[in-house]
Design a protein around this motif. Structure first.
Motif, PDB file in Angstrom:
ATOM      1  N   ARG A  26       0.825  -1.196   0.000  1.00  0.00           N
ATOM      2  CA  ARG A  26       0.000   0.000   0.000  1.00  0.00           C
ATOM      3  C   ARG A  26       0.870   1.262   0.000  1.00  0.00           C
ATOM      4  NH1 ARG A  26      -4.791   1.264   4.426  1.00  0.00           N
ATOM      5  NH2 ARG A  26      -5.503   3.227   3.505  1.00  0.00           N
ATOM      6  N   ARG A  75       1.175   4.227  -2.935  1.00  0.00           N
ATOM      7  CA  ARG A  75       0.999   5.662  -2.710  1.00  0.00           C
ATOM      8  C   ARG A  75       2.185   6.446  -3.272  1.00  0.00           C
ATOM      9  NH1 ARG A  75       2.043   9.421   1.687  1.00  0.00           N
ATOM     10  NH2 ARG A  75       0.573  11.162   1.523  1.00  0.00           N
ATOM     11  N   ARG A  93       1.895   6.432  -6.995  1.00  0.00           N
ATOM     12  CA  ARG A  93       0.782   7.277  -7.432  1.00  0.00           C
ATOM     13  C   ARG A  93       1.199   8.749  -7.438  1.00  0.00           C
ATOM     14  NH1 ARG A  93      -2.933   9.892  -4.347  1.00  0.00           N
ATOM     15  NH2 ARG A  93      -4.819  10.615  -5.408  1.00  0.00           N
TER      16      ARG A  93
END
Length: 350
Positions: free
Chosen positions: A57, A61, A64
């Protein structure tokens, strides 16, 4: 009493800087405003973002935010600006030779395909070098999360532009999602043509990832490689073969590879004889360029000026700079060390 010599005047080479991640934060904000693009708070008010990529995760991030930053580079003029500003920043920090890492795939849809994109980036690097008065070369990097055949395509492309500034072939992105051995074909192509092999390894995975880059891909340098410190035997191998690790302390802290600056094993690697080239990785996301890495070496890891000069020499020796450039830089490093540090003003605290 003498103060330590100014690190901004220490000649050095920067071998671990990613294209998008080299962008100035102010340029990101300005380009986004010009184009009416929305940036998340992590890239505006809360910059630099709080990152931790040691789980899927967290890496998602990070990636992204990186992809969002890439979207502001819409025009060829944006590419020229990014590389020119990066070269200016390098020159201001004493960096005299830059090898900037690019994956043309991330921009190919915008600039007419892989070949035109690489040609654009190479022309930008050439012009930036002349503007800033430093050497700028390009490392073409494949993406671990894409198919190994894509990497072969990039390796072939990179070899075709060796006479125009491509000096190395890399492998980036999350090493947990693509084994180094899967990309051995691409690296064989690159090595056979004479490009340096500079894959990432030993960042989010341990010493075994570094060893695989060395044993399978024939790495001349390892991007990061910081986890090699977990294996005395591997450190001995790296020292014996003079394989350089591109250590990026601020990046290691920002991505949660270590908890705090003191935990980066820079001193352990250096004392083991492992060649080191300090790097900034992605200043846009970690908030620090090359000079702060040398400042950490001095202030946190206890490197004296003679050792800092040796770090700079190691970065130059590991570079793809022409022999004459390397010789001149090594002489200038010796000159920096031979010079007297600035004196403490009378009455200043000792």
């Amino acid at each position: 009493m003498e103060m330590p010599r100014p690190l901004s005047e220490l000649p050095k080479a920067h071998l671990h800087l990613h294209f998008t991640g080299s962008m100035r934060h102010s340029t990101l904000i300005e380009l986004a405003q010009e184009q009416g693009l929305h940036l998340p708070d992590a890239l505006k008010e809360d910059w630099p973002p709080k990152l931790r990529a040691t789980d899927e995760r967290g890496w998602f991030r990070f990636q992204r935010l990186y992809d969002i930053a890439r979207t502001v580079l819409q025009r060829e003029s944006d590419v020229y600006r990014l590389v020119r500003e990066a070269a200016e920043d390098e020159a201001a920090e004493g960096s005299r030779w830059l090898e900037i890492q690019v994956d043309p795939s991330g921009y190919a849809h915008r600039f007419g395909g892989l070949t035109p994109t690489l040609e654009l980036m190479l022309d930008a690097a050439h012009k930036a070098a002349g503007y800033a008065g430093i050497g700028v070369a390009v490392v073409v990097a494949a993406n671990r999360t894409r198919h190994p055949l894509d990497a072969k395509t990039l390796a072939r492309l990179a070899t075709q532009y060796m006479d125009q500034g491509v000096v190395g072939f890399g492998l980036s992105n999350d090493e947990r999602r693509g084994r180094a051995r899967d990309f051995d074909g691409a690296f064989r192509l690159a090595k056979r043509a004479g490009l340096l092999a500079v894959p990432h390894g030993g960042e989010l995975l341990g010493a075994g990832s570094v060893a695989e880059c060395v044993d399978v891909l024939g790495a001349d340098r390892v991007g990061h490689g910081v986890r090699a410190a977990e294996s005395p035997r591997l450190m001995e191998l790296l020292a014996d073969r003079r394989i350089t690790c591109e250590i990026c302390p601020t990046s290691n802290i920002g991505l949660g590879v270590v908890e705090q600056a003191e935990d980066v094993p820079l001193r352990r690697l250096f004392d083991a004889g492992v060649p080191i080239a300090l790097g900034a990785d992605d200043p846009l996301l970690f908030g620090a360029r090359l000079l702060p890495q040398y400042e950490l070496a001095r202030q946190v890891y206890g490197f004296g000026d003679a050792e800092l000069a040796e770090l700079a020499r190691q970065s130059v020796r590991a570079s793809a700079a022409p022999e004459s450039v390397r010789e001149n830089l090594l002489k200038e490093i010796d000159g920096w060390l031979a010079s007297e540090g600035p004196e403490v003003p009378e009455g200043a605290a000792g």
